[in-house]
Motif scaffolding. Structure first.
Motif, PDB file in Angstrom:
ATOM      1  N   LEU B 169     -31.802 -17.812  15.258  1.00 36.24           N
ATOM      2  CA  LEU B 169     -32.098 -16.404  15.040  1.00 36.24           C
ATOM      3  C   LEU B 169     -33.006 -16.234  13.824  1.00 36.24           C
ATOM      4  O   LEU B 169     -33.976 -15.470  13.860  1.00 36.24           O
ATOM      5  N   ASP B 170     -32.696 -16.983  12.760  1.00 36.95           N
ATOM      6  CA  ASP B 170     -33.528 -16.925  11.550  1.00 36.95           C
ATOM      7  C   ASP B 170     -34.984 -17.231  11.900  1.00 36.95           C
ATOM      8  O   ASP B 170     -35.908 -16.521  11.482  1.00 36.95           O
ATOM      9  N   ALA B 171     -35.162 -18.298  12.680  1.00 38.58           N
ATOM     10  CA  ALA B 171     -36.518 -18.720  13.029  1.00 38.58           C
ATOM     11  C   ALA B 171     -37.209 -17.645  13.852  1.00 38.58           C
ATOM     12  O   ALA B 171     -38.390 -17.322  13.623  1.00 38.58           O
ATOM     13  N   LEU B 172     -36.440 -17.045  14.787  1.00 33.38           N
ATOM     14  CA  LEU B 172     -37.019 -16.015  15.656  1.00 33.38           C
ATOM     15  C   LEU B 172     -37.427 -14.789  14.846  1.00 33.38           C
ATOM     16  O   LEU B 172     -38.512 -14.226  15.037  1.00 33.38           O
ATOM     17  N   VAL B 173     -36.553 -14.407  13.906  1.00 34.76           N
ATOM     18  CA  VAL B 173     -36.861 -13.244  13.073  1.00 34.76           C
ATOM     19  C   VAL B 173     -38.123 -13.515  12.265  1.00 34.76           C
ATOM     20  O   VAL B 173     -39.033 -12.680  12.187  1.00 34.76           O
ATOM     21  N   GLU B 174     -38.197 -14.718  11.694  1.00 38.90           N
ATOM     22  CA  GLU B 174     -39.361 -15.025  10.871  1.00 38.90           C
ATOM     23  C   GLU B 174     -40.633 -14.998  11.713  1.00 38.90           C
ATOM     24  O   GLU B 174     -41.638 -14.386  11.347  1.00 38.90           O
ATOM     25  N   LYS B 175     -40.559 -15.621  12.903  1.00 41.55           N
ATOM     26  CA  LYS B 175     -41.761 -15.688  13.740  1.00 41.55           C
ATOM     27  C   LYS B 175     -42.193 -14.282  14.157  1.00 41.55           C
ATOM     28  O   LYS B 175     -43.373 -13.946  14.085  1.00 41.55           O
ATOM     29  N   SER B 176     -41.222 -13.459  14.525  1.00 41.94           N
ATOM     30  CA  SER B 176     -41.575 -12.114  14.968  1.00 41.94           C
ATOM     31  C   SER B 176     -42.225 -11.329  13.836  1.00 41.94           C
ATOM     32  O   SER B 176     -43.220 -10.628  14.040  1.00 41.94           O
ATOM     33  N   LEU B 177     -41.652 -11.474  12.640  1.00 41.50           N
ATOM     34  CA  LEU B 177     -42.210 -10.736  11.513  1.00 41.50           C
ATOM     35  C   LEU B 177     -43.607 -11.269  11.153  1.00 41.50           C
ATOM     36  O   LEU B 177     -44.500 -10.490  10.782  1.00 41.50           O
ATOM     37  N   ARG B 178     -43.773 -12.567  11.279  1.00 40.96           N
ATOM     38  CA  ARG B 178     -45.104 -13.137  11.028  1.00 40.96           C
ATOM     39  C   ARG B 178     -46.089 -12.609  12.056  1.00 40.96           C
ATOM     40  O   ARG B 178     -47.194 -12.171  11.707  1.00 40.96           O
ATOM     41  N   ASP B 179     -45.685 -12.633  13.333  1.00 39.27           N
ATOM     42  CA  ASP B 179     -46.568 -12.148  14.387  1.00 39.27           C
ATOM     43  C   ASP B 179     -46.919 -10.685  14.179  1.00 39.27           C
ATOM     44  O   ASP B 179     -47.991 -10.230  14.559  1.00 39.27           O
ATOM     45  N   ALA B 180     -45.982  -9.959  13.582  1.00 41.45           N
ATOM     46  CA  ALA B 180     -46.236  -8.533  13.350  1.00 41.45           C
ATOM     47  C   ALA B 180     -46.915  -8.311  12.002  1.00 41.45           C
ATOM     48  O   ALA B 180     -47.007  -7.170  11.539  1.00 41.45           O
ATOM     49  N   ALA B 181     -47.328  -9.405  11.352  1.00 35.56           N
ATOM     50  CA  ALA B 181     -48.035  -9.330  10.072  1.00 35.56           C
ATOM     51  C   ALA B 181     -47.236  -8.577   9.025  1.00 35.56           C
ATOM     52  O   ALA B 181     -47.769  -7.782   8.255  1.00 35.56           O
ATOM     53  N   LEU B 182     -45.948  -8.809   9.036  1.00 39.36           N
ATOM     54  CA  LEU B 182     -45.082  -8.086   8.099  1.00 39.36           C
ATOM     55  C   LEU B 182     -44.318  -9.061   7.212  1.00 39.36           C
ATOM     56  O   LEU B 182     -43.748  -8.679   6.192  1.00 39.36           O
ATOM     57  N   TRP B 183     -44.338 -10.330   7.576  1.00 35.03           N
ATOM     58  CA  TRP B 183     -43.490 -11.320   6.918  1.00 35.03           C
ATOM     59  C   TRP B 183     -43.712 -11.344   5.415  1.00 35.03           C
ATOM     60  O   TRP B 183     -42.749 -11.287   4.642  1.00 35.03           O
ATOM     61  N   ASP B 184     -44.957 -11.400   4.999  1.00 28.76           N
ATOM     62  CA  ASP B 184     -45.217 -11.551   3.568  1.00 28.76           C
ATOM     63  C   ASP B 184     -44.714 -10.356   2.762  1.00 28.76           C
ATOM     64  O   ASP B 184     -44.314 -10.497   1.618  1.00 28.76           O
ATOM     65  N   GLU B 185     -44.712  -9.208   3.415  1.00 32.64           N
ATOM     66  CA  GLU B 185     -44.300  -8.011   2.678  1.00 32.64           C
ATOM     67  C   GLU B 185     -42.777  -7.897   2.582  1.00 32.64           C
ATOM     68  O   GLU B 185     -42.256  -7.284   1.647  1.00 32.64           O
ATOM     69  N   VAL B 186     -42.072  -8.454   3.541  1.00 30.20           N
ATOM     70  CA  VAL B 186     -40.619  -8.202   3.567  1.00 30.20           C
ATOM     71  C   VAL B 186     -39.772  -9.456   3.393  1.00 30.20           C
ATOM     72  O   VAL B 186     -38.555  -9.369   3.390  1.00 30.20           O
ATOM     73  N   LYS B 187     -40.403 -10.614   3.239  1.00 27.00           N
ATOM     74  CA  LYS B 187     -39.602 -11.845   3.286  1.00 27.00           C
ATOM     75  C   LYS B 187     -38.562 -11.918   2.180  1.00 27.00           C
ATOM     76  O   LYS B 187     -37.546 -12.587   2.331  1.00 27.00           O
ATOM     77  N   ASP B 188     -38.779 -11.178   1.080  1.00 28.64           N
ATOM     78  CA  ASP B 188     -37.808 -11.220  -0.008  1.00 28.64           C
ATOM     79  C   ASP B 188     -36.737 -10.126   0.109  1.00 28.64           C
ATOM     80  O   ASP B 188     -35.846 -10.035  -0.722  1.00 28.64           O
ATOM     81  N   ARG B 189     -36.882  -9.298   1.078  1.00 23.67           N
ATOM     82  CA  ARG B 189     -35.923  -8.176   1.168  1.00 23.67           C
ATOM     83  C   ARG B 189     -35.417  -7.991   2.590  1.00 23.67           C
ATOM     84  O   ARG B 189     -35.228  -6.863   3.046  1.00 23.67           O
ATOM     85  N   LEU B 190     -35.182  -9.123   3.254  1.00 17.23           N
ATOM     86  CA  LEU B 190     -34.742  -9.054   4.652  1.00 17.23           C
ATOM     87  C   LEU B 190     -33.405  -8.343   4.803  1.00 17.23           C
ATOM     88  O   LEU B 190     -33.127  -7.731   5.827  1.00 17.23           O
ATOM     89  N   ASP B 191     -32.576  -8.433   3.747  1.00 16.44           N
ATOM     90  CA  ASP B 191     -31.249  -7.834   3.860  1.00 16.44           C
ATOM     91  C   ASP B 191     -31.228  -6.397   3.357  1.00 16.44           C
ATOM     92  O   ASP B 191     -30.183  -5.772   3.301  1.00 16.44           O
ATOM     93  N   LYS B 192     -32.414  -5.892   2.984  1.00 14.11           N
ATOM     94  CA  LYS B 192     -32.464  -4.500   2.538  1.00 14.11           C
ATOM     95  C   LYS B 192     -32.654  -3.580   3.741  1.00 14.11           C
ATOM     96  O   LYS B 192     -33.133  -4.016   4.795  1.00 14.11           O
ATOM     97  N   SER B 193     -32.270  -2.298   3.552  1.00 12.59           N
ATOM     98  CA  SER B 193     -32.366  -1.361   4.670  1.00 12.59           C
ATOM     99  C   SER B 193     -33.815  -1.181   5.104  1.00 12.59           C
ATOM    100  O   SER B 193     -34.727  -1.087   4.279  1.00 12.59           O
TER     101      SER B 193
END
Ligand SMILES: Nc1ncnc2c1ncn2[C@@H]1O[C@H](COP(=O)(O)OP(=O)(O)O)[C@@H](O)[C@H]1O
Ligand SMILES: [Mg+2]
Lengths: 676, 300
Positions: B169-193
């Motif tokens: 699941l972790d890998a899938l979440v990361e890939k999806s966020l990367r594909d959506a060009a959002l990973w770099d912006e949110v990777k440090d706050r995945l557990d935030k609302s």
């Protein structure tokens, strides 16, 4: 373009403002009035309740009718009350005094003076107030007084520096006033049962006692444990049943509402409308529903024990037995007899069976009723033996003259009321209802010779009360309570032979689990914790459903679409999205519903909540008391002391209520978060 | 061409959309808008070989007695971006919501005709919509992140359909966020609302949430209309990146946007499909005068 309003006079702004201000004034007045009334009420309850809850020390205080002096002793540990008690004494004369003789008191000597002047010393006595010959001239009757010293202990931890003694001439009340303003009563006219209020310093032990002792007819002993625990039991049952049911119903109504017109659509609308209407139905109606559905279960399983009528079974041989029919086999009837415990009865020996009317066949006797040193009511009558009743076992007592209970000799009738009570009626002392179970135990196994007192109705119509000594070969020995005489009877003289343990196999009632186990359940439920809790569930179910629906409705549809668009099934959407986001609203609604349930008295009364119950519920089939009922009963007691007890009860109820509401607020604060 | 009556439309054959290879049309383009479109197409069109993802035949839709769509006939190409344009109320959303059967939720909605996605009949009563919606994802006009953590937002879809280990699941979440060009912006706050994100980030999160299920078709109903220009730009860039892997159907009111992001454009008017063609053609030389009026802003 000319304005249509041209030439029109505007309503002066001042006038419109005045209306506005007038409304605000009225609102202000109403608000302050209600705040005032509320605070007066709260302060009264707090003050009265706190007195009983925290300030009460129970003590027997001396009678101060003939008070001479009251002072603190030097060590400051006690108060010495000195009273001059009137006494009477007869001084026997060696020989009969001559006709016309008089009595003279000379110092400590009591002298009989003959008409011829001869004097004869009858005896010595100081403080004589009057002396006269008895009519038969064999003795001199003197009245004198005697100084009696009573020592009343004071709590040692209290500082007596500057303490003073106060006497109230009107009530004869003597109290110690401590420097901190608190007072303790140490003496009172009549003296019997006074309470000592130590206001000012909370006495936590008194509060603990209140919460851990059972209710009682004497305000000094009245506790709150049975109603408190009874309420907790029924609330737990209520919460465990109402929450899943209510939330489930709301989900069904709100999230799975039929989309297309058709029969289901109409059913939905009818249910929806009725849930709303049900929230406004008076709770007593739910009580009646609960009585029919839970307590009696439409009579599907026969009658619950509580509702089996007392019947008089007339046997073909002329004997009579009173009791409840609890089971039937083909040729044998099982009866729970008032007097004999469980009996088996051949059908062929059964004659006429008639309803046992309340207070039928009273036992009329002459005896005494008194309150002994341990605050036990003792009823003595030859026909009954001695019945000792814990004052807390008395459900209801109407004392004709109120006031402290003094021993009295009375004519009394002893009879069996309905609902598991004895009724002891005395013409001058009033009427007492006594919970039957508290006077004696049911005979469970007569062959093992229980060492308990029972009432035995003999074949010849006599009723005996005593302890069963032994039972062998048809010989039954009963030790009578009075006089210790042992009476031996032939078993045939007892109305019927008791026969072993009850056999429940053929009860019409449906029993699950052994009667002593905590998993024991029987249908119909009767006046049980389960029935009470389920009835309360009915009361709050509409409230919970409506609150949950509101909470679900507050979840924005965009979240639902979002979840559905990801391929969630409707249930996954509810469970994973709507419900979690509605939890704060649901919880708040549920807790407020529970606070409604905790205060409900009417439905509980209808389904058979008991008053002055003294045992705690230990399984779902136990009888129960409830806080609001108990408080209501206390406020109705004639003894003003009960008002304080009731206030204490209200305090406990309010505390529980506030805890509920506080947790509602806490949950709302903690869980509520923005949804978009 | 305007379908004047139902009978005529039934005979109407779908407009064959022939995607040309990215030849340079710029010399022919006089319209500056078309120039934009041209640049977009030049940059994004890959090889011309296409297959049809969505086949629509004689499709009509109603809300009660009101007919919202009239006899649509069109093919939507696989792994291309198709833009639906047209004035408000012309039925674009209705069409979109039928593709993943979100209109099932509307009591009065019904339809007729054929709607095939990847060979399966979408309108089949027996079809499991849960499975359909996994294959046909949807992004809404207003960003609707769930009031959960960013991680849980992305993991929501996969958790519905699969049993996954935490690591997967972790890998899938990361890939999806990367594909959506959002990973770099949110990777440090995945557990935030997720509600703490900006509007544009929220919309990209919604896209990430949708593509986490690897749908075949991605429906977007005016995904940028609630966003500021900068956020819009980023979403458009994202769409450009996603077009290689997904068939994207996007509803937009913004001509420039349609021109910038789409390969094919369909013009709807009053519940009818007026014209569908290569975006460049629609914006430069539409066959229907109504289309021309609309895209040049003289209309609607
Ligand atoms: N739920 C609905 N019920 C009834 N009519 C609707 C509903 N949704 C949309 N419509 C109608 O259908 C037509 C098309 O709407 P829509 O597809 O939302 O247009 P667009 O997205 O192109 O602006 C409009 O006339 C609208 O009023
Ligand atoms: Mg729309």
């Amino acid at each position: 373009m000319t304005s249509l309003l041209e030439g029109r006079q505007a309503i002066p702004a001042s006038r419109r403002n005045r209306t506005n201000r007038r409304f605000l004034w009225v609102a202000l007045c109403v608000t302050s009035l209600s705040v005032l009334a509320l605070s007066v009420l709260l302060v009264t309850v707090l003050f009265q309740g706190a007195k009983h809850l925290f300030g009460a020390e129970v003590a027997v205080v001396p009678d101060t009718t003939h008070l001479v002096s009251a002072e603190l002793d030097e060590r400051g540990q006690s108060v010495q009350l000195v009273t001059r008690e009137p006494r009477t004494q007869h001084l026997e004369l060696l020989e009969r005094a001559p006709e016309g003789a008089t009595v003279r008191v000379d110092g400590a000597d009591v002298l009989v003076v003959a008409p011829d002047g001869a004097e004869l010393r009858a005896g010595t006595r100081t403080d004589v107030t009057s002396a006269a010959l008895t009519p038969n001239r064999h003795a001199v009757r003197i009245e004198y007084s005697e100084l009696v010293t009573h020592e009343v202990g004071l709590p040692s931890e209290r500082s007596l520096d500057g303490a003073s003694i106060e006497t109230d001439a009107q009530t004869g009340r003597v109290a110690v006033r401590y420097t901190n303003g608190s007072t303790q009563i140490v003496g009172q006219r009549g003296g019997t049962l006074a309470r000592t209020h130590v206001v000012g310093s909370p006495n936590l032990k008194a509060a603990k006692d209140f919460l851990t002792t059972p209710p009682s007819m004497t305000p000094t002993n009245a506790g709150f444990n049975a109603p408190l625990l009874g309420s907790i039991w029924i609330l737990v049952v209520c919460a465990l049943s109402a929450l899943p049911l209510g939330i489930g119903a709301a989900i069904m109504l709100e999230e799975f509402r039929p989309r297309r017109r058709g029969p289901t659509h109409w059913v939905h609308r009818i249910v929806q409308t009725n849930v709303r209407n049900l929230a406004g139905v008076p709770s007593i109606v739910y009580g009646l529903i609960g009585l029919t559905v839970f307590c009696r279960m439409f009579g599907l399983f026969g009658s619950a024990l509580q509702y089996a009528p007392y019947q008089r079974f007339e046997l073909t041989d002329g004997r009579t037995i009173l009791g409840q029919l609890v089971a039937t086999e083909e040729e044998v009837y099982h009866l729970d007899s008032e007097l004999l415990g469980h009996v088996k009865l051949e059908r062929s020996s059964l004659g006429e069976v008639t309803q046992w009317p309340i207070k039928d066949e009273p036992i009329e006797c002459h005896g005494t009723v008194e309150l002994n040193d341990e605050y036990l009511f003792v009823v003595r009558a030859p026909e009954l033996g001695e019945i000792t009743i814990d004052s807390w076992a008395i459900e209801h007592a109407e004392l004709a003259d109120g006031g402290p209970f003094s021993p009295r000799e009375v004519d009394l009738t002893f009879s069996m009321g309905g609902q598991g009570r004895y009724v002891i009626e005395t013409p001058d002392a009033g009427r007492m209802y006594v919970a039957r179970d508290l006077v004696r135990d049911t005979v469970r196994d007569i062959d093992t010779v229980p060492i308990r007192e029972h009432i035995y109705r003999m074949g010849d119509g006599r009723v005996l009360r005593g302890e069963l000594m032994k039972l062998n070969d048809g010989e039954l020995s009963i030790r009578r309570a009075i006089g210790e005489d042992v009476t031996t009877f032939n078993i045939k003289d007892v109305a019927l032979r008791p026969d072993g343990k009850p056999d429940y196999r053929n009860r019409t009632m449906l029993m699950l689990g052994d009667e002593d186990s905590s998993f024991h359940v029987h249908f119909p439920m009767g006046a049980s914790v389960l029935a009470g809790g389920l009835t309360l569930m009915l009361v709050i179910l509409p409230i919970i459903i409506i609150a949950t629906q509101e909470a679900l409705r507050a979840v924005p549809d965009s979240l639902r679409s979002g979840a559905l668009a990801l391929g969630a099934t409707p249930w996954q959407m509810v469970w994973g999205m709507t419900l979690p986001n509605a939890v704060p609203g649901i919880m708040t609604g549920a807790i407020l519903a529970m606070s409604r349930a905790i205060g409900e008295a009417a439905p509980i009364l209808v389904v058979g909540g008991t008053i002055f119950i003294t045992f705690l519920p230990d399984n779902l089939m136990s009888g129960f008391a409830a806080m609001p009922l108990q408080i209501y009963m206390w406020t109705n007691q004639p003894d003003p002391e009960f008002k304080k007890v009731a206030a204490s009860g209200i305090l406990v109820l309010l505390t529980v209520l506030l805890l509920f509401n506080a947790s509602a607020v806490f949950i709302r604060q903690k869980l509520q978060r923005p949804l978009t | 061409m305007i379908q004047s009556d139902a009978a005529a439309s039934r005979q109407h054959q779908p407009v064959p959309v022939e995607l040309k290879s990215p030849v340079n049309h710029s010399s022919r383009v006089a319209n500056p808008l078309a120039a934009v479109a041209q640049r977009a197409i030049d940059a994004r069109l890959s090889s011309g070989e296409t297959t049809t993802e969505l086949k629509v035949r004689d499709f009509s839709a109603w809300y009660g007695d009101f007919q919202a769509l009239h006899n649509l006939e069109l093919d939507i190409p696989k792994n291309r971006v198709t833009a639906l344009i047209g004035p408000s109320g012309c039925g674009k959303s209705t069409f979109l919501r039928w593709i993943n059967r979100m209109n099932d939720l509307v009591a009065s909605a019904r339809c007729s005709g054929t709607l095939e996605a990847g060979g399966t009949n979408v309108l089949d009563r027996a079809l499991d919509v849960v499975e359909l919606r996994r294959r046909v994802g949807m992004v809404f006009q207003k960003p609707n992140p769930f009031p959960k953590s960013i991680y849980d937002n992305v993991a929501f879809g996969p958790r519905l359909h699969y049993r996954l280990k935490k690591r997967e699941l972790d890998a899938l979440v990361e890939k999806s966020l990367r594909d959506a060009a959002l990973w770099d912006e949110v990777k440090d706050r995945l557990d935030k609302s997720a509600l703490g994100l900006s509007g544009g980030q929220q919309q990209r999160l919604c896209i990430a949430r949708t593509i986490a299920l690897s749908p075949e078709v991605l429906l977007m109903d005016e995904p940028c209309s609630a966003l500021d220009p900068k956020a819009t730009r980023r979403v458009e860039d994202l769409i450009a990146e996603l077009r290689n892997n997904f068939t994207i159907i996007i509803v937009t009111h913004n001509m420039q946007q349609a021109a910038r992001v789409s390969d094919v454009t369909a013009f709807f008017f009053e519940g009818r499909l007026i014209e569908i063609d290569e975006t460049l053609t629609i914006f430069t030389s539409p066959k229907n005068p109504q289309t021309e009026e609309y895209v040049t802003g003289r209309f609607g």
